[in-house]
Scaffold this motif. Sequence first.
Motif, mmCIF file in Angstrom:
data_model
loop_
_atom_site.group_PDB
_atom_site.id
_atom_site.type_symbol
_atom_site.label_atom_id
_atom_site.label_comp_id
_atom_site.label_asym_id
_atom_site.label_seq_id
_atom_site.Cartn_x
_atom_site.Cartn_y
_atom_site.Cartn_z
ATOM 1 N N GLY A 12 2.135 14.699 2.830
ATOM 2 C CA GLY A 12 2.405 13.477 3.576
ATOM 3 C C GLY A 12 2.329 12.231 2.713
ATOM 4 N N PHE A 13 3.033 11.201 3.152
ATOM 5 C CA PHE A 13 3.050 9.922 2.456
ATOM 6 C C PHE A 13 3.253 8.811 3.471
ATOM 7 C CE2 PHE A 13 7.281 11.685 2.594
ATOM 8 C CZ PHE A 13 8.052 10.620 3.056
ATOM 9 N N GLY A 14 2.915 7.607 3.085
ATOM 10 C CA GLY A 14 3.122 6.444 3.949
ATOM 11 C C GLY A 14 3.033 5.174 3.129
ATOM 12 N N PHE A 15 3.578 4.090 3.701
ATOM 13 C CA PHE A 15 3.600 2.814 3.015
ATOM 14 C C PHE A 15 3.297 1.692 4.002
ATOM 15 C CE2 PHE A 15 6.488 5.686 0.845
ATOM 16 C CZ PHE A 15 5.992 5.631 -0.446
ATOM 17 N N SER A 16 2.722 0.616 3.492
ATOM 18 C CA SER A 16 2.458 -0.538 4.342
ATOM 19 C C SER A 16 3.751 -1.013 4.990
ATOM 20 C CB SER A 16 1.806 -1.667 3.543
ATOM 21 O OG SER A 16 2.451 -1.898 2.318
ATOM 22 N N ARG A 17 3.584 -1.610 6.165
ATOM 23 C CA ARG A 17 4.700 -2.040 7.008
ATOM 24 C C ARG A 17 5.571 -0.855 7.421
ATOM 25 N NH1 ARG A 17 7.709 -6.826 4.314
ATOM 26 N NH2 ARG A 17 9.031 -6.404 6.094
ATOM 27 N N ASP A 18 5.035 0.376 7.251
ATOM 28 C CA ASP A 18 5.782 1.605 7.529
ATOM 29 C C ASP A 18 7.174 1.538 6.905
ATOM 30 O OD1 ASP A 18 3.923 3.288 8.770
ATOM 31 O OD2 ASP A 18 4.199 2.278 10.696
ATOM 32 N N ALA A 19 7.206 1.014 5.663
ATOM 33 C CA ALA A 19 8.470 0.876 4.929
ATOM 34 C C ALA A 19 9.167 2.228 4.839
ATOM 35 C CB ALA A 19 8.205 0.313 3.535
ATOM 36 N N LYS A 20 10.443 2.214 5.022
ATOM 37 C CA LYS A 20 11.255 3.433 5.053
ATOM 38 C C LYS A 20 11.485 4.008 3.660
ATOM 39 C CE LYS A 20 11.861 3.041 9.454
ATOM 40 N NZ LYS A 20 10.583 3.182 10.083
ATOM 41 N N VAL A 21 11.568 5.325 3.620
ATOM 42 C CA VAL A 21 11.903 6.049 2.398
ATOM 43 C C VAL A 21 13.364 6.448 2.514
ATOM 44 C CG1 VAL A 21 11.454 8.147 1.078
ATOM 45 C CG2 VAL A 21 9.560 6.876 2.100
ATOM 46 N N ARG A 22 14.135 6.099 1.528
ATOM 47 C CA ARG A 22 15.549 6.472 1.541
ATOM 48 C C ARG A 22 15.786 7.474 0.418
ATOM 49 N NH1 ARG A 22 14.954 1.343 3.319
ATOM 50 N NH2 ARG A 22 15.977 0.790 5.244
ATOM 51 N N MET A 23 16.253 7.032 -0.693
ATOM 52 C CA MET A 23 16.482 7.919 -1.842
ATOM 53 C C MET A 23 15.319 7.816 -2.832
ATOM 54 S SD MET A 23 19.174 9.420 -1.014
ATOM 55 C CE MET A 23 19.816 10.219 -2.457
ATOM 56 N N GLY A 24 14.179 7.485 -2.348
ATOM 57 C CA GLY A 24 12.972 7.324 -3.163
ATOM 58 C C GLY A 24 12.014 6.419 -2.422
ATOM 59 N N PRO A 25 10.895 6.078 -3.039
ATOM 60 C CA PRO A 25 9.932 5.221 -2.360
ATOM 61 C C PRO A 25 10.508 3.827 -2.125
ATOM 62 C CG PRO A 25 9.328 5.502 -4.657
ATOM 63 C CD PRO A 25 10.482 6.417 -4.396
ATOM 64 N N PRO A 65 -10.392 -11.074 7.490
ATOM 65 C CA PRO A 65 -10.124 -9.633 7.375
ATOM 66 C C PRO A 65 -8.743 -9.263 7.909
ATOM 67 C CG PRO A 65 -12.324 -10.011 8.205
ATOM 68 C CD PRO A 65 -11.637 -11.347 8.203
ATOM 69 N N LYS A 66 -8.149 -8.264 7.278
ATOM 70 C CA LYS A 66 -6.804 -7.803 7.631
ATOM 71 C C LYS A 66 -6.913 -6.355 8.097
ATOM 72 C CE LYS A 66 -2.193 -8.045 7.181
ATOM 73 N NZ LYS A 66 -1.369 -9.039 7.816
ATOM 74 N N ALA A 67 -6.264 -6.034 9.208
ATOM 75 C CA ALA A 67 -6.234 -4.654 9.715
ATOM 76 C C ALA A 67 -4.785 -4.271 9.994
ATOM 77 C CB ALA A 67 -7.068 -4.529 10.984
ATOM 78 N N MET A 68 -4.465 -2.996 9.704
ATOM 79 C CA MET A 68 -3.113 -2.514 9.961
ATOM 80 C C MET A 68 -3.149 -1.009 10.159
ATOM 81 S SD MET A 68 -1.387 -2.536 6.169
ATOM 82 C CE MET A 68 -2.063 -4.108 5.712
ATOM 83 N N ALA A 69 -2.084 -0.484 10.730
ATOM 84 C CA ALA A 69 -1.917 0.963 10.870
ATOM 85 C C ALA A 69 -0.718 1.380 10.032
ATOM 86 C CB ALA A 69 -1.698 1.343 12.326
ATOM 87 N N ILE A 70 -0.845 2.544 9.391
ATOM 88 C CA ILE A 70 0.256 3.114 8.628
ATOM 89 C C ILE A 70 0.417 4.569 9.078
ATOM 90 C CG2 ILE A 70 1.170 3.756 6.369
ATOM 91 C CD1 ILE A 70 -0.514 1.499 5.153
ATOM 92 N N ILE A 105 0.841 -1.194 0.000
ATOM 93 C CA ILE A 105 0.000 0.000 0.000
ATOM 94 C C ILE A 105 0.878 1.247 0.000
ATOM 95 C CG2 ILE A 105 -1.664 1.363 1.351
ATOM 96 C CD1 ILE A 105 -2.733 -1.299 2.461
ATOM 97 N N ALA A 106 0.461 2.251 -0.786
ATOM 98 C CA ALA A 106 1.075 3.580 -0.782
ATOM 99 C C ALA A 106 -0.022 4.592 -0.462
ATOM 100 C CB ALA A 106 1.708 3.895 -2.132
ATOM 101 N N LEU A 107 0.307 5.561 0.396
ATOM 102 C CA LEU A 107 -0.638 6.605 0.808
ATOM 103 C C LEU A 107 -0.100 7.979 0.454
ATOM 104 C CD1 LEU A 107 -1.255 5.459 4.504
ATOM 105 C CD2 LEU A 107 -2.716 4.967 2.523
ATOM 106 N N LEU A 108 -1.015 8.908 0.197
ATOM 107 C CA LEU A 108 -0.674 10.306 -0.031
ATOM 108 C C LEU A 108 -1.691 11.166 0.698
ATOM 109 C CD1 LEU A 108 0.758 12.687 -1.525
ATOM 110 C CD2 LEU A 108 -0.921 12.344 -3.361
ATOM 111 N N HIS A 109 -1.225 12.129 1.517
ATOM 112 C CA HIS A 109 -2.117 13.129 2.108
ATOM 113 C C HIS A 109 -2.137 14.301 1.128
ATOM 114 C CE1 HIS A 109 -3.259 15.943 5.676
ATOM 115 N NE2 HIS A 109 -4.191 15.882 4.739
ATOM 116 N N ASP A 110 -3.093 14.281 0.233
ATOM 117 C CA ASP A 110 -3.239 15.287 -0.818
ATOM 118 C C ASP A 110 -3.927 16.504 -0.203
ATOM 119 O OD1 ASP A 110 -3.510 16.663 -3.196
ATOM 120 O OD2 ASP A 110 -4.932 15.247 -4.084
ATOM 121 N N GLU A 111 -3.155 17.320 0.481
ATOM 122 C CA GLU A 111 -3.707 18.413 1.277
ATOM 123 C C GLU A 111 -4.424 19.473 0.450
ATOM 124 O OE1 GLU A 111 -1.345 19.179 5.178
ATOM 125 O OE2 GLU A 111 0.119 18.739 3.595
ATOM 126 N N ASN A 112 -4.030 19.663 -0.802
ATOM 127 C CA ASN A 112 -4.705 20.664 -1.625
ATOM 128 C C ASN A 112 -5.680 20.023 -2.616
ATOM 129 O OD1 ASN A 112 -2.900 19.575 -3.430
ATOM 130 N ND2 ASN A 112 -1.812 21.479 -3.841
#
Length: 149
Positions: A111-124, A138-143, A88-95
């Motif tokens: 803002g952005f986020g990824f499943s497993r709170d995967a780290k961003v280094r030099m890109g996604p 059913p599957k539940a998770m927090a990002i 999963i990839a997330l974007l907080h599209d504020e505008n």
Amino acid sequence: MKLAFSLLVLPIAALSGAAGHPHRGTDVTVTVTQLRSADGQVRACMTGDPDRFPQCRSGTVSHRAVVAAHKGEVTVTFPDVAPGRYAIALLHDENSNGKADRALGMMPKEGFGFSRDAKVRMGPPRFEEAVFEVAESPKAMAIKMRYMF
């Protein structure tokens, strides 16, 4: 340092399963935490195709959702997900302009986020860094939503 996730211009849509073989999948529910404002929308995409992550613009194993932002946290649910491996990839599209705005042409301003709170280094992160399994229950998770500015 290119974060190439111009996520999701479409409203909620589920595009999964093999053609001609309807299935009854399960729900994947994501609690998105640490949103800094109620401005705009949270755009989410979930794909089982490593070649389509993190954009997942289309594909037979892709799901997209858009929900109104709320300061603190929001919940996104992907219904009827077939068992398999997804990221999963997330974007907080504020505008609410339907894209990931960038500073200096590279750094995400929103803002952005990824499943497993995967780290961003030099890109996604790569698909394998964010991948998780969906079974028949059913599957539940927090990002956590992250902001660079």
